[in-house]
Design an enzyme around this catalytic site. Structure first.
Site, PDB file in Angstrom:
ATOM      1  N   HIS A  61       0.807  -1.226   0.000  1.00  0.00           N
ATOM      2  CA  HIS A  61       0.000   0.000   0.000  1.00  0.00           C
ATOM      3  C   HIS A  61       0.839   1.274   0.000  1.00  0.00           C
ATOM      4  O   HIS A  61       0.684   2.132  -0.862  1.00  0.00           O
ATOM      5  CB  HIS A  61      -0.934  -0.005   1.207  1.00  0.00           C
ATOM      6  N   GLU A  72      -3.960  -4.841   9.217  1.00  0.00           N
ATOM      7  CA  GLU A  72      -4.260  -3.926   8.113  1.00  0.00           C
ATOM      8  C   GLU A  72      -3.339  -2.708   8.110  1.00  0.00           C
ATOM      9  O   GLU A  72      -3.780  -1.571   8.302  1.00  0.00           O
ATOM     10  CB  GLU A  72      -5.720  -3.473   8.154  1.00  0.00           C
ATOM     11  N   HIS A  96      -1.297   0.377   6.778  1.00  0.00           N
ATOM     12  CA  HIS A  96      -1.479   1.312   5.663  1.00  0.00           C
ATOM     13  C   HIS A  96      -0.276   2.257   5.550  1.00  0.00           C
ATOM     14  O   HIS A  96       0.714   1.931   4.923  1.00  0.00           O
ATOM     15  CB  HIS A  96      -2.788   2.075   5.818  1.00  0.00           C
ATOM     16  N   GLU A 138      -5.091  -0.247  10.755  1.00  0.00           N
ATOM     17  CA  GLU A 138      -6.525   0.000  10.922  1.00  0.00           C
ATOM     18  C   GLU A 138      -7.086  -0.603  12.210  1.00  0.00           C
ATOM     19  O   GLU A 138      -8.167  -0.241  12.655  1.00  0.00           O
ATOM     20  CB  GLU A 138      -7.293  -0.563   9.721  1.00  0.00           C
TER      21      GLU A 138
END
Length: 299
Positions: free
Chosen positions: A228, A268, A270, A284
């Protein structure tokens, strides 16, 4: 090299940590799109929260300007936000509705540059709040992250156009097609080798593009890692988040990719950044991760 991985809990739950950056004084700033706020973690670990004036703004990415102010994108609110050194929040509405501002960085002369995903434009905002926009050549390019290159141009990813874009201070735009079809470029950063490095969330690769537009790609070992964001680390290392694989990746100076599993399941990861000693990343799952070098096997 061996690294120590730590995970820090945030004050509240279900806040959606997303973007992250570190000031030159060592303060860690994060966006929390679910909680509609920005938080600052001080050196002593104390967290200061800045709730946004606009409800449900969907704050995404952020950057710290050379004069120490925090600038950020409000993706759903169609605004660029700013936290002054006195802690005052200011917001600037974009000229066109539903532009979906996303990536953001400082340009060579102090202006703040940003991408407009839905608007298919690159924007810039001056210190006094004046906004100028530049249309991209191809419709639906979905510009994502943006960074300042060693050539003083702004470089950005075109997620749906499968290209890396370059825009000069005067607004001249050049696009460079990525060799891997439908690679879905997202994060981009300037490496310490003066090239631009980017991630391919669908192509599952790390890409390198020189200021002249020459592209090289490196395959990530874990399938469907969904990289990401990316940042330059020590030396010429590059660090990136693997959102799909729940790992942090590192591309070494000899072009080998190493991967470090995140302890918590479904973290998660990012946004990611480097403060000169530590790699910081936002998850997240309401945690902030940090990777610190504890042993250099080369010594």
């Amino acid at each position: 090299m061996e690294f120590k991985l730590q995970e820090l809990n945030l004050t509240n739950q279900d806040t959606g940590p997303y973007g992250i950056t570190v000031s030159d004084k060592g303060k860690v700033w994060i966006t929390q799109h679910k909680a509609n706020m920005i938080s600052c973690i001080n050196l002593d670990g104390k967290i200061t929260e800045y709730p946004l004036p606009t409800p449900d703004a969907k704050v995404m990415c952020l950057t710290i300007s050379s004069d120490g102010e925090v600038w950020f994108t409000e993706n759903a609110a169609n605004k660029i936000g700013r936290i002054t050194k006195k802690g005052i929040i200011k917001e600037y509405t974009l000229p066109n509705p539903d532009s979906a501002p996303y990536g953001i960085t400082e340009g060579p002369n102090g202006d703040i540059w940003f991408t407009e995903m839905n608007g298919n434009r690159i924007g810039r905002i001056t210190d006094d709040g004046k906004i100028r926009e530049y249309e991209l050549p191809n419709k639906g390019s979905y510009p994502s992250f943006i960074t300042l290159g060693s050539d003083n141009a702004l470089w950005f990813t075109e997620n749906q156009n499968n290209a890396i874009g370059r825009i000069t201070e005067s607004g001249d735009i050049t696009e460079f097609k990525i060799p891997t079809p439908a690679s879905g470029p997202v994060g981009i950063t300037k490496g310490n080798d003066d090239a631009l490095w980017f991630v391919e969330i669908i192509g599952n690769k790390i890409g390198r593009i020189t200021p002249l537009g020459e592209i090289t790609e490196f395959k990530i070992p874990t399938p469907n890692a969904r990289p990401h964001a990316i940042t330059a680390g020590a030396g010429i290392d590059l660090w990136f988040t693997e959102w799909g694989a729940n790992k942090i990746g590192r591309l070494t100076s000899n072009n080998i990719i190493e991967e470090y599993p995140i302890q918590i399941k479904s973290g998660e990861p990012h946004g990611i950044c480097f403060d000169g000693e530590t790699i910081w990343f936002a998850m997240e799952c309401d945690k902030i991760g940090k990777l610190t070098l504890i042993k250099d096997n080369m010594e």
